[in-house]
Scaffold this motif. Structure first.
Motif: not given
Length: 162
Positions: A96-103
């Protein structure tokens, strides 16, 4: 008898034109600053004039043209030196440190990279430059990745800065 010869000092102007772009001398930085298109984006270019040997505009445009023609090589060189970085980004996404949809994959990471700015050390045939890579989304968390390229186009990847 004169011990030291007097060298003719070349006067630098406050502005210069490179291609079709105007570069203005920033006294605070000690560089000429302008913008050119790099990797299909308007990009800030800093010029440190170490020598007035040769046509400065041609020298600068040669470097910019090389960067544009060797995008894949520059990105691959960065990835080879930072092969664990995609894993680090994916760990930041997981926790959760970096908010994006998926890997992300290597291809997605590569597509996200762009040139934030370039510093060219204009020195005749010895002209080298630094490229600061950035990413959208901000996979570098506010930092830039430094890539140094010498006058013979040898690439060295530095760490993150900023």
């Amino acid at each position: 008898m004169e011990l030291f010869s007097k060298k003719k000092k070349t006067e630098m102007t406050d502005e210069m034109i490179v291609g079709n772009a105007k570069f203005a001398f920033d006294r605070r930085l000690g560089f000429y600053v302008g913008e050119l298109i790099v990797w299909k984006r308007k990009t800030k270019i800093l010029l440190e004039i170490k020598s007035t040997e040769g046509n400065m505009g041609d020298i600068v445009l040669e470097k910019i043209n090389w960067i544009n023609a060797h995008k894949d090589l520059i990105i691959q060189s960065f990835l080879e030196e930072n092969d664990d970085y995609i894993d680090v980004v994916n760990e930041m996404i997981e926790d959760g440190t970096l908010e994006t949809d998926e890997k992300i994959s290597e291809a997605e990471f590569s597509k996200a990279l762009f040139v934030n700015n370039i510093t060219i050390f204009v020195n005749g045939i010895e002209t080298g430059f630094y490229i600061d890579l950035d990413a959208e989304p901000d996979y570098f968390m506010g930092h830039l990745a430094c890539v140094e390229i010498d006058c013979r186009y040898k690439i060295e990847v530095g760490g993150l800065n900023g």
